[in-house]
Design a protein around this motif. Structure first.
Motif, PDB file in Angstrom:
ATOM      1  N   PHE A   1      46.508  53.453  46.726  1.00  0.00           N
ATOM      2  CA  PHE A   1      46.983  54.161  45.541  1.00  0.00           C
ATOM      3  C   PHE A   1      48.300  54.830  45.892  1.00  0.00           C
ATOM      4  N   GLY A   2      49.398  54.106  45.626  1.00  0.00           N
ATOM      5  CA  GLY A   2      50.711  54.626  46.010  1.00  0.00           C
ATOM      6  C   GLY A   2      50.999  54.329  47.463  1.00  0.00           C
ATOM      7  N   ALA A   3      50.861  55.316  48.341  1.00  0.00           N
ATOM      8  CA  ALA A   3      51.142  55.147  49.766  1.00  0.00           C
ATOM      9  C   ALA A   3      49.997  54.411  50.451  1.00  0.00           C
ATOM     10  N   SER A   4      50.303  53.837  51.629  1.00  0.00           N
ATOM     11  CA  SER A   4      49.283  53.093  52.382  1.00  0.00           C
ATOM     12  C   SER A   4      48.224  54.013  52.978  1.00  0.00           C
ATOM     13  N   THR A   5      48.480  55.320  52.960  1.00  0.00           N
ATOM     14  CA  THR A   5      47.498  56.279  53.489  1.00  0.00           C
ATOM     15  C   THR A   5      46.557  56.809  52.404  1.00  0.00           C
ATOM     16  N   ASP A   6      46.838  56.474  51.155  1.00  0.00           N
ATOM     17  CA  ASP A   6      45.988  56.909  50.043  1.00  0.00           C
ATOM     18  C   ASP A   6      45.119  55.743  49.586  1.00  0.00           C
ATOM     19  N   VAL A   7      43.841  55.993  49.439  1.00  0.00           N
ATOM     20  CA  VAL A   7      42.886  54.944  49.076  1.00  0.00           C
ATOM     21  C   VAL A   7      42.074  55.395  47.873  1.00  0.00           C
TER      22      VAL A   7
ATOM     23  N   LEU B   1      58.945  42.799  36.626  1.00  0.00           N
ATOM     24  CA  LEU B   1      57.484  42.761  36.617  1.00  0.00           C
ATOM     25  C   LEU B   1      56.925  41.999  37.815  1.00  0.00           C
ATOM     26  N   LEU B   2      57.599  40.942  38.230  1.00  0.00           N
ATOM     27  CA  LEU B   2      57.152  40.213  39.422  1.00  0.00           C
ATOM     28  C   LEU B   2      57.244  41.096  40.663  1.00  0.00           C
ATOM     29  N   ALA B   3      58.307  41.891  40.729  1.00  0.00           N
ATOM     30  CA  ALA B   3      58.433  42.830  41.853  1.00  0.00           C
ATOM     31  C   ALA B   3      57.302  43.858  41.824  1.00  0.00           C
ATOM     32  N   LEU B   4      56.973  44.359  40.624  1.00  0.00           N
ATOM     33  CA  LEU B   4      55.869  45.306  40.498  1.00  0.00           C
ATOM     34  C   LEU B   4      54.541  44.659  40.874  1.00  0.00           C
ATOM     35  N   TYR B   5      54.371  43.404  40.477  1.00  0.00           N
ATOM     36  CA  TYR B   5      53.107  42.712  40.752  1.00  0.00           C
ATOM     37  C   TYR B   5      52.892  42.532  42.258  1.00  0.00           C
ATOM     38  N   TRP B   6      53.941  42.135  42.969  1.00  0.00           N
ATOM     39  CA  TRP B   6      53.792  41.845  44.398  1.00  0.00           C
ATOM     40  C   TRP B   6      53.873  43.087  45.266  1.00  0.00           C
ATOM     41  N   PHE B   7      54.685  44.060  44.871  1.00  0.00           N
ATOM     42  CA  PHE B   7      54.933  45.200  45.755  1.00  0.00           C
ATOM     43  C   PHE B   7      54.468  46.545  45.185  1.00  0.00           C
ATOM     44  N   GLY B   8      53.976  46.563  43.952  1.00  0.00           N
ATOM     45  CA  GLY B   8      53.616  47.833  43.327  1.00  0.00           C
ATOM     46  C   GLY B   8      52.240  48.348  43.672  1.00  0.00           C
ATOM     47  N   GLY B   9      51.436  47.543  44.360  1.00  0.00           N
ATOM     48  CA  GLY B   9      50.089  47.986  44.718  1.00  0.00           C
ATOM     49  C   GLY B   9      49.054  47.570  43.689  1.00  0.00           C
ATOM     50  N   GLU B  10      47.796  47.687  44.102  1.00  0.00           N
ATOM     51  CA  GLU B  10      46.691  47.236  43.261  1.00  0.00           C
ATOM     52  C   GLU B  10      46.571  48.031  41.966  1.00  0.00           C
ATOM     53  N   SER B  11      46.973  49.292  41.988  1.00  0.00           N
ATOM     54  CA  SER B  11      46.738  50.154  40.837  1.00  0.00           C
ATOM     55  C   SER B  11      47.503  49.703  39.596  1.00  0.00           C
ATOM     56  N   ILE B  12      48.651  49.031  39.752  1.00  0.00           N
ATOM     57  CA  ILE B  12      49.420  48.583  38.584  1.00  0.00           C
ATOM     58  C   ILE B  12      49.544  47.060  38.523  1.00  0.00           C
ATOM     59  N   ARG B  13      48.800  46.361  39.374  1.00  0.00           N
ATOM     60  CA  ARG B  13      48.904  44.900  39.375  1.00  0.00           C
ATOM     61  C   ARG B  13      48.413  44.301  38.057  1.00  0.00           C
ATOM     62  N   GLY B  14      47.313  44.844  37.530  1.00  0.00           N
ATOM     63  CA  GLY B  14      46.816  44.337  36.251  1.00  0.00           C
ATOM     64  C   GLY B  14      47.797  44.590  35.128  1.00  0.00           C
ATOM     65  N   PHE B  15      48.429  45.762  35.135  1.00  0.00           N
ATOM     66  CA  PHE B  15      49.446  46.096  34.134  1.00  0.00           C
ATOM     67  C   PHE B  15      50.601  45.103  34.180  1.00  0.00           C
ATOM     68  N   ALA B  16      51.108  44.839  35.389  1.00  0.00           N
ATOM     69  CA  ALA B  16      52.235  43.919  35.539  1.00  0.00           C
ATOM     70  C   ALA B  16      51.850  42.498  35.127  1.00  0.00           C
ATOM     71  N   LEU B  17      50.648  42.054  35.513  1.00  0.00           N
ATOM     72  CA  LEU B  17      50.220  40.697  35.182  1.00  0.00           C
ATOM     73  C   LEU B  17      50.080  40.515  33.679  1.00  0.00           C
ATOM     74  N   ALA B  18      49.506  41.501  32.997  1.00  0.00           N
ATOM     75  CA  ALA B  18      49.354  41.408  31.546  1.00  0.00           C
ATOM     76  C   ALA B  18      50.713  41.308  30.856  1.00  0.00           C
TER      77      ALA B  18
END
Length: 303
Positions: free
Chosen positions: A78-84, A244-261
């Motif tokens: 969630f954001g940083a790699s240290t936040d889960v 959106l492709l940049a967000l999908y690949w590098f934005g993290g799991e939390s916004i991947r669904g948003f970017a894909l839609a």
């Protein structure tokens, strides 16, 4: 206007109808049979946010949760790699605290609990109903807006294209079983706005050219108008897709669904703004008289 090399988009109008029908039937069938894989925002469940002193090993966290019997837990940064973030469906309001305790015991690194939340199923159901109502109100408002700004036939064409886009995006998520949460719902609403913008640009040029090209038939006017706006449509779509492709690949799991839609919605929305909405104008036999109020001619009764 005669110097413009016009692309005959409407030559493929009937084939585009067949494709649109296949996409709609497939999407509706998937929604009816598989339905949407609603996320915790709609179904209710527990959410735990942890902060690690060093980058978290997500696979290790998942393994720990599986050992504890939580096989359906969703673990993502969630954001940083240290936040889960840990999400899982449950009606136990104390489960979040239990998960946080187990993960802290099993993990060797220093872990702190940032928040523990529980969303009850009734709250999730209200969010789902309100989200669906918001989407319907948005579509109704668009119908009124386009009808007042242009004409009713334009409004019907725009609404049909938007319904086509929304149903396809929902069917896409249903068919692949992707989680559908509030971020994806926000993306669907954004798709409505994006697709409408594309459609309005073409409609504006169609209306203008109908008044200027008095000897041309409607199909030719639509082809010319779509060709004139094609560069703008492609430039907008491509630049947006790159972000959106940049967000999908590098934005993290939390916004991947948003970017894909949004990616799916922009692709299908560009197609529908060219073929679905414009093609329906031809089927509804739009004329210049629909745009220009009929003037009553003065009759000269003098001898």
């Amino acid at each position: 206007m005669n110097n413009i090399k016009t692309i005959n988009f409407m030559r493929l109008r009937k084939a585009s109808y067949v494709l649109a029908a296949i996409l709609m039937i497939g999407s509706i069938a998937s929604l009816a049979v598989k339905q949407l894989n609603f996320g915790l925002d709609f179904t209710g469940g527990a959410l735990v946010e942890l902060n690690y002193s060093e980058p978290a090993d997500l696979d290790a966290v998942r393994a720990t949760l599986r050992e504890g019997g939580w096989d359906d837990a969703i673990v993502q940064n969630f954001g940083a790699s240290t936040d889960v973030i840990i999400r899982l469906s449950s009606d136990d309001s104390e489960l979040g605290n239990e998960i946080a305790r187990v993960v802290k015991q099993q993990d060797g690194s220093e872990v702190s609990v940032k928040r523990v939340e529980f969303i009850g199923p009734q709250v999730g159901e209200e969010l789902r109903d309100q989200g669906g109502l918001g989407m319907l109100l948005a579509l109704a408002g668009i119908l009124v807006y386009v009808g007042l700004r242009f004409q009713l036939k334009f409004a019907v064409g725009a609404l049909a294209a938007l319904l086509h886009d929304v149903i396809f995006v929902l069917g896409f998520f249903s068919l692949l079983g992707l989680p559908f949460d509030l971020t994806v719902l926000a993306a669907v609403l954004a798709v409505i706005g994006y697709s409408l913008n594309d459609t309005i640009v073409v409609f504006d040029r169609v209306r203008e050219n109908l008044r200027l090209m008095r000897n041309a038939d409607l199909e030719h006017v639509i082809n010319v108008s779509t060709t004139q706006t094609l560069a703008r449509t492609l430039a907008t779509s491509i630049t947006t897709l790159l972000v959106l492709l940049a967000l999908y690949w590098f934005g993290g799991e939390s916004i991947r669904g948003f970017a894909l839609a949004l990616i799916v919605g922009i692709v299908i929305g560009t197609y529908s703004s060219i073929y679905v909405s414009n093609g329906l104008l031809i089927n509804m036999k739009l004329t210049r008289e629909d745009l220009i109020p009929t003037q009553l001619e003065e009759v000269d009764d003098r001898p």
